[in-house]
Design an enzyme around this catalytic site. Structure first.
Site, PDB file in Angstrom:
ATOM      1  N   THR A  92      -0.406  -1.553   5.791  1.00 42.73           N
ATOM      2  CA  THR A  92      -0.849  -0.090   5.357  1.00 42.73           C
ATOM      3  C   THR A  92      -2.021   0.599   6.172  1.00 42.73           C
ATOM      4  O   THR A  92      -1.922   1.737   6.133  1.00 42.73           O
ATOM      5  CB  THR A  92      -1.182  -0.150   3.563  1.00 42.73           C
ATOM      6  OG1 THR A  92      -2.176  -0.738   3.639  1.00 42.73           O
ATOM      7  CG2 THR A  92      -0.005  -0.755   2.952  1.00 42.73           C
ATOM      8  N   MET A 114      -1.843   5.842   4.257  1.00 44.23           N
ATOM      9  CA  MET A 114      -0.929   6.078   3.037  1.00 44.23           C
ATOM     10  C   MET A 114      -0.383   4.806   2.497  1.00 44.23           C
ATOM     11  O   MET A 114       0.433   4.204   2.867  1.00 44.23           O
ATOM     12  CB  MET A 114       0.357   7.024   3.586  1.00 44.23           C
ATOM     13  CG  MET A 114      -0.045   8.573   3.765  1.00 44.23           C
ATOM     14  SD  MET A 114      -0.119   9.407   2.138  1.00 44.23           S
ATOM     15  CE  MET A 114      -2.059   9.379   2.104  1.00 44.23           C
ATOM     16  N   HIS A 115      -1.467   4.014   1.981  1.00 45.85           N
ATOM     17  CA  HIS A 115      -1.346   2.546   1.533  1.00 45.85           C
ATOM     18  C   HIS A 115      -0.046   2.507   0.683  1.00 45.85           C
ATOM     19  O   HIS A 115       1.081   1.771   0.740  1.00 45.85           O
ATOM     20  CB  HIS A 115      -2.496   2.053   0.879  1.00 45.85           C
ATOM     21  CG  HIS A 115      -3.728   2.144   1.501  1.00 45.85           C
ATOM     22  ND1 HIS A 115      -3.978   1.179   2.866  1.00 45.85           N
ATOM     23  CD2 HIS A 115      -4.961   2.745   1.719  1.00 45.85           C
ATOM     24  CE1 HIS A 115      -5.093   1.437   3.193  1.00 45.85           C
ATOM     25  NE2 HIS A 115      -5.785   2.182   2.388  1.00 45.85           N
ATOM     26  N   ASP A 116      -0.162   3.151  -0.654  1.00 43.67           N
ATOM     27  CA  ASP A 116       1.169   3.010  -1.594  1.00 43.67           C
ATOM     28  C   ASP A 116       2.356   3.707  -1.191  1.00 43.67           C
ATOM     29  O   ASP A 116       3.482   2.915  -1.473  1.00 43.67           O
ATOM     30  CB  ASP A 116       0.635   3.871  -2.868  1.00 43.67           C
ATOM     31  CG  ASP A 116      -0.644   3.050  -3.399  1.00 43.67           C
ATOM     32  OD1 ASP A 116      -0.989   2.099  -3.307  1.00 43.67           O
ATOM     33  OD2 ASP A 116      -1.105   3.904  -4.393  1.00 43.67           O
TER      34      ASP A 116
END
Length: 304
Positions: A193, A234-236
């Site tokens: 991520t 934009m981890h999620d």
């Protein structure tokens, strides 16, 4: 394009969660059947309010259930310092009257799973409290879970403590239970991520896309995990990207354990990539991603 993958999304909105929810709603390959909220980035009351505001913004009738207010055994440590006090600072959403379902999240997930004609995919982009409660109370549901795709963990550095990633560190006991459960897991941790960076140039083009682009641009302006000058991770959104475009990712099968006892290491994911512990693999960990920005541009263009 006909949606082919039926999913349940467990989330703690959260600014980058808003982007992930948009992708889950509008990617034509996905059929989002339930959203559940959990305490994480902010309290569960706030994450629920934020998720309902997003659904109202998109005029979506996807059912939503409120989940756990606290981790299994620990007090909540939130990330309001990243997402703002409300969890989604930066955009004024219109008031609405919508309420969550009467049943709590883990029971609502059970109901959807047990009534589905075939196993479904769970996507968890917050702490794993709701998923652990589901598996603790209804272990028979494991047979109805095709796989769990999660954003969490790291094979190296953390982003909440020196060693631990936020979603796992908030409720390490829940995460440990989930990784021991035997369900198939795809882990999109910080290793991948942190590569999912949207550049300032990309972010500044969002308002021209549609209402969703304008809203996300406004939220990202207040996101304290990066900035409009340096780019935003934009981890999620990586968890949704893997569902839709798994070929963009490099995966490694490995054994993952979660440390729950250490004074300095609680919440650390011990990722045994080289098999030194002699344990069978219980997860596939994403290591690399390529073509992420192009996919994000494509999926956001489907939104209104």
């Amino acid at each position: 394009m006909t949606a082919s993958l039926h999913i349940i999304l467990d989330t703690d909105p959260g600014i980058d969660d808003a982007a992930a929810i948009a992708a889950a709603l509008f990617a034509p390959q996905l059929d989002l059947q339930l959203i559940t909220t959990v305490a994480g980035n902010v309290s569960v009351e706030k994450t629920t309010r934020n998720a309902l505001q997003l659904l109202h913004f998109w005029n979506s009738d996807i059912p939503l259930a409120q989940g756990a207010a606290t981790p299994l055994l620990r007090p909540l440590r939130d990330a309001a310092y990243v997402h703002g006090e409300s969890g989604m600072e930066g955009y004024d959403f219109v008031d609405h009257q919508r309420q969550p379902l009467a049943k709590p999240a883990f029971i609502s997930i059970r109901d959807v799973l047990m009534n589905a004609p075939e196993p479904m995919t769970l996507v968890a982009i917050g702490p794993l409290t709701n998923i652990a409660l589901l598996l603790m109370h209804y272990p028979e549901c494991a047979c109805n879970i095709r796989r769990l795709v999660l954003m969490g963990g790291s094979a190296g550095r953390g982003n909440f403590t020196p060693n631990a990633e936020f979603n796992i560190a908030v409720d390490p006991e829940a995460a440990a239970h989930v990784f021991r459960s035997g369900i198939e897991i795809v882990m999109c941790g910080l290793d991948v991520t942190n590569q999912a960076m949207l550049s300032p140039d990309f972010l500044n083009k969002l308002p021209a896309l549609n209402r969703t682009g304008k809203m996300l641009h406004s939220l990202f302006n207040h996101y304290r995990s990066g900035s409009m000058r340096t780019g935003v991770r934009m981890h999620d959104l990586c968890a949704i990207a893997w569902l839709v475009r798994p070929e963009l990712f490099t995966l490694q099968s490995c054994f993952v354990a979660v440390e729950t006892q250490g004074e300095y290491t609680a919440g650390t994911t011990v990722v045994d990539i080289e098999g030194r512990l002699g344990q069978p693999a219980n997860a596939q960990m994403a290591l690399d991603v390529d073509g992420f920005r192009q996919w994000v541009a494509e999926v956001f263009a489907y939104a209104p």
